[in-house]
Every structure is written in structure tokens, then in C-alpha cells.
Design a protein around this motif. Structure first.
Motif, PDB file in Angstrom:
ATOM      1  N   ALA A 190      52.873  44.608  35.609  1.00 31.89           N
ATOM      2  CA  ALA A 190      54.265  44.766  36.334  1.00 31.89           C
ATOM      3  C   ALA A 190      54.480  46.323  36.849  1.00 31.89           C
ATOM      4  O   ALA A 190      55.635  46.675  36.750  1.00 31.89           O
ATOM      5  CB  ALA A 190      55.222  44.054  35.453  1.00 31.89           C
ATOM      6  N   ASN A 191      53.424  47.029  36.949  1.00 33.35           N
ATOM      7  CA  ASN A 191      54.021  48.433  37.003  1.00 33.35           C
ATOM      8  C   ASN A 191      53.626  48.865  38.636  1.00 33.35           C
ATOM      9  O   ASN A 191      53.896  50.018  39.190  1.00 33.35           O
ATOM     10  CB  ASN A 191      52.944  49.539  36.374  1.00 33.35           C
ATOM     11  N   LEU A 192      53.193  47.948  39.544  1.00 32.30           N
ATOM     12  CA  LEU A 192      52.998  48.341  41.095  1.00 32.30           C
ATOM     13  C   LEU A 192      53.123  46.861  41.721  1.00 32.30           C
ATOM     14  O   LEU A 192      52.701  45.899  41.485  1.00 32.30           O
ATOM     15  CB  LEU A 192      51.452  48.560  41.198  1.00 32.30           C
ATOM     16  N   PRO A 193      53.978  46.971  42.965  1.00 27.73           N
ATOM     17  CA  PRO A 193      53.892  45.701  43.679  1.00 27.73           C
ATOM     18  C   PRO A 193      52.499  45.428  44.135  1.00 27.73           C
ATOM     19  O   PRO A 193      51.707  46.205  44.534  1.00 27.73           O
ATOM     20  CB  PRO A 193      54.756  46.339  44.914  1.00 27.73           C
ATOM     21  N   LEU A 194      52.420  44.112  44.228  1.00 27.16           N
ATOM     22  CA  LEU A 194      51.013  43.747  44.620  1.00 27.16           C
ATOM     23  C   LEU A 194      50.476  44.129  45.931  1.00 27.16           C
ATOM     24  O   LEU A 194      49.350  44.364  46.159  1.00 27.16           O
ATOM     25  CB  LEU A 194      50.950  42.126  44.335  1.00 27.16           C
ATOM     26  N   SER A 195      51.450  44.245  46.761  1.00 27.00           N
ATOM     27  CA  SER A 195      51.017  44.589  48.247  1.00 27.00           C
ATOM     28  C   SER A 195      50.600  46.185  48.245  1.00 27.00           C
ATOM     29  O   SER A 195      49.952  46.552  49.359  1.00 27.00           O
ATOM     30  CB  SER A 195      52.330  44.443  49.372  1.00 27.00           C
ATOM     31  N   ASP A 196      51.032  46.997  47.414  1.00 25.11           N
ATOM     32  CA  ASP A 196      50.286  48.282  47.165  1.00 25.11           C
ATOM     33  C   ASP A 196      49.269  48.534  46.578  1.00 25.11           C
ATOM     34  O   ASP A 196      48.809  49.700  46.481  1.00 25.11           O
ATOM     35  CB  ASP A 196      51.400  49.230  46.469  1.00 25.11           C
ATOM     36  N   MET A 197      48.579  47.394  45.723  1.00 26.55           N
ATOM     37  CA  MET A 197      47.551  47.553  44.867  1.00 26.55           C
ATOM     38  C   MET A 197      46.273  47.794  45.952  1.00 26.55           C
ATOM     39  O   MET A 197      46.195  47.020  46.860  1.00 26.55           O
ATOM     40  CB  MET A 197      47.220  46.224  43.942  1.00 26.55           C
ATOM     41  N   ARG A 198      45.461  48.566  45.695  1.00 24.79           N
ATOM     42  CA  ARG A 198      44.316  48.816  46.371  1.00 24.79           C
ATOM     43  C   ARG A 198      43.057  48.835  45.341  1.00 24.79           C
ATOM     44  O   ARG A 198      43.062  49.714  44.358  1.00 24.79           O
ATOM     45  CB  ARG A 198      44.235  50.394  47.050  1.00 24.79           C
ATOM     46  N   ARG A 199      42.108  48.078  45.382  1.00 23.90           N
ATOM     47  CA  ARG A 199      40.978  47.787  44.437  1.00 23.90           C
ATOM     48  C   ARG A 199      39.821  48.961  44.800  1.00 23.90           C
ATOM     49  O   ARG A 199      39.695  49.097  45.989  1.00 23.90           O
ATOM     50  CB  ARG A 199      40.295  46.519  44.558  1.00 23.90           C
ATOM     51  N   LEU A 200      39.269  49.283  43.930  1.00 24.29           N
ATOM     52  CA  LEU A 200      38.043  50.155  43.949  1.00 24.29           C
ATOM     53  C   LEU A 200      37.030  49.612  44.808  1.00 24.29           C
ATOM     54  O   LEU A 200      36.738  48.540  44.186  1.00 24.29           O
ATOM     55  CB  LEU A 200      37.671  50.850  42.550  1.00 24.29           C
ATOM     56  N   ASP A 201      36.459  50.351  45.516  1.00 25.17           N
ATOM     57  CA  ASP A 201      35.154  49.797  46.283  1.00 25.17           C
ATOM     58  C   ASP A 201      34.032  50.665  46.370  1.00 25.17           C
ATOM     59  O   ASP A 201      34.297  51.855  46.481  1.00 25.17           O
ATOM     60  CB  ASP A 201      35.709  49.553  47.842  1.00 25.17           C
ATOM     61  N   TRP A 202      32.848  50.017  45.977  1.00 22.55           N
ATOM     62  CA  TRP A 202      31.754  50.955  45.632  1.00 22.55           C
ATOM     63  C   TRP A 202      30.343  50.126  46.268  1.00 22.55           C
ATOM     64  O   TRP A 202      30.631  49.036  46.372  1.00 22.55           O
ATOM     65  CB  TRP A 202      31.539  51.350  44.292  1.00 22.55           C
ATOM     66  N   LEU A 203      29.346  50.655  46.259  1.00 23.46           N
ATOM     67  CA  LEU A 203      28.141  50.093  46.666  1.00 23.46           C
ATOM     68  C   LEU A 203      27.279  50.203  45.301  1.00 23.46           C
ATOM     69  O   LEU A 203      27.254  50.887  44.395  1.00 23.46           O
ATOM     70  CB  LEU A 203      27.220  50.948  47.521  1.00 23.46           C
ATOM     71  N   THR A 204      26.694  48.834  45.079  1.00 24.59           N
ATOM     72  CA  THR A 204      25.930  48.479  44.213  1.00 24.59           C
ATOM     73  C   THR A 204      24.331  49.233  44.235  1.00 24.59           C
ATOM     74  O   THR A 204      24.131  49.629  45.336  1.00 24.59           O
ATOM     75  CB  THR A 204      25.884  46.946  43.830  1.00 24.59           C
ATOM     76  N   ASP A 205      23.464  48.798  43.186  1.00 25.21           N
ATOM     77  CA  ASP A 205      22.205  49.383  43.221  1.00 25.21           C
ATOM     78  C   ASP A 205      21.562  48.947  44.599  1.00 25.21           C
ATOM     79  O   ASP A 205      20.475  49.395  45.228  1.00 25.21           O
ATOM     80  CB  ASP A 205      21.203  49.250  42.113  1.00 25.21           C
ATOM     81  N   THR A 206      21.735  47.670  45.068  1.00 24.12           N
ATOM     82  CA  THR A 206      21.118  47.057  46.313  1.00 24.12           C
ATOM     83  C   THR A 206      21.817  47.241  47.425  1.00 24.12           C
ATOM     84  O   THR A 206      21.777  46.716  48.566  1.00 24.12           O
ATOM     85  CB  THR A 206      21.108  45.645  45.885  1.00 24.12           C
ATOM     86  N   LYS A 207      22.642  48.241  47.450  1.00 25.50           N
ATOM     87  CA  LYS A 207      23.643  48.565  48.630  1.00 25.50           C
ATOM     88  C   LYS A 207      24.384  47.611  49.323  1.00 25.50           C
ATOM     89  O   LYS A 207      24.905  47.633  50.243  1.00 25.50           O
ATOM     90  CB  LYS A 207      22.596  49.148  49.725  1.00 25.50           C
ATOM     91  N   GLU A 208      25.086  46.870  48.119  1.00 22.42           N
ATOM     92  CA  GLU A 208      25.986  45.832  48.647  1.00 22.42           C
ATOM     93  C   GLU A 208      27.560  46.242  48.123  1.00 22.42           C
ATOM     94  O   GLU A 208      27.430  47.044  47.108  1.00 22.42           O
ATOM     95  CB  GLU A 208      25.716  44.436  47.884  1.00 22.42           C
ATOM     96  N   SER A 209      28.383  45.823  48.911  1.00 22.35           N
ATOM     97  CA  SER A 209      29.524  46.305  48.731  1.00 22.35           C
ATOM     98  C   SER A 209      30.182  45.436  47.540  1.00 22.35           C
ATOM     99  O   SER A 209      29.701  44.222  47.269  1.00 22.35           O
ATOM    100  CB  SER A 209      30.373  46.027  49.955  1.00 22.35           C
TER     101      SER A 209
END
Length: 143
Positions: free
Chosen positions: A93-112
Motif C-alpha cells: 500500500a505504498n505505491l499505486p499499482l499503475s506506477d509500479m515498475r518491475r526490475l527486468d534483467w537477463l538470465t545466464d541463458t540470455k532470457e529476459s
């Protein structure tokens, strides 16, 4: 919404007192579906409430209750007033859900790491849908 303990002498008998005063009150004016649990009802201000609900059945746990359920927040919470604005928040309850941005990274197999999940970011009306094991948090403003 902390309880306030008050004491006073009462000169009426119980029947007269109970006829003149409310002894119980509930914010719920209608029953919730059997697979929905009200986790939080917190008054943030004179007209602002934090409401957190969950569908506490797991998928395939029960033939009837392990299904998505839709209910109307306005019909459940008529006693607190007419809901004029509803904003879905993150679970904490500390952020509107529309403002939430999830962290995105590449795995060892270069998959998102990004997973496309269709989420309801806001409510056009007060109807709420909960899938099994889902918890949703809302900041509700009433008139």
C-alpha cells in the motif's frame, strides 16, 4: 481506528438502553463471498480508507471456491458512504499499482526475466475480481 474505552453511569435498564442506542456496528452491509476474506479495513482520513481483500483458496483446492470471484466493493461497504474514487495499490500500500515498475534483467541463458502478466491497474467501477490466492489492496475515497 483505535478503540476508545469510555465509562459512565447508566440510569436506564438494559432494555431501555438497547432500544435507544446502537450497541454494534459493522462496516460490512452485505456478506462477502465465502472464498473472500477482508484482510484490512483501515481509516486513513475522514473520507479515505485502505481496503485489502484476498481470495484465500488455492487453485484446485475446492471445486466451488477455487474459482475467480467478482464482487462489488460499493455494495459491501455501503455503511461508510458512496465510493467516489478507487485506486489499486501494491500489496504494501505504498505505491499505486499503475506506477509500479518491475526490475527486468537477463538470465545466464540470455532470457529476459520479464513476465507478461495482465493485471487490472485501476477500477472503472467498484467491481473487483479475485483469482485464487490473490490479494488486492485499494485506497478508497468516499463522499
Amino acid at each position: 481506528m483505535h478503540p476508545i474505552a469510555t465509562f459512565a453511569t447508566n440510569l436506564q435498564d438494559y432494555n431501555s438502553y438497547s432500544a435507544a442506542y446502537y450497541q454494534t456496528w459493522s462496516a460490512l452491509t452485505d456478506t462477502l463471498p465465502l472464498n473472500v476474506h477482508l484482510l484490512t479495513l483501515d481509516q486513513l482520513g475522514p473520507k479515505d480508507y485502505l481496503i485489502r481483500v484476498e481470495n484465500y483458496f488455492e487453485l484446485f483446492e475446492d471445486d466451488t471456491y477455487s474459482q475467480p470471484v467478482t464482487f462489488d466493493l460499493q455494495s459491501i461497504f455501503k455503511s461508510i458512504g458512496l465510493i467516489t474514487n478507487t485506486v489499486e495499490l501494491t500489496l504494501s500500500a505504498n505505491l499505486p499499482l499503475s506506477d509500479m515498475r518491475r526490475l527486468d534483467w537477463l538470465t545466464d541463458t540470455k532470457e529476459s526475466s520479464h513476465v507478461n502478466v495482465t493485471e487490472e491497474k485501476s477500477l472503472k467501477d467498484t467491481n473487483t475480481r479475485l483469482t485464487p490466492m490473490q490479494i488486492r489492496t485499494f485506497h478508497v475515497t468516499v463522499a
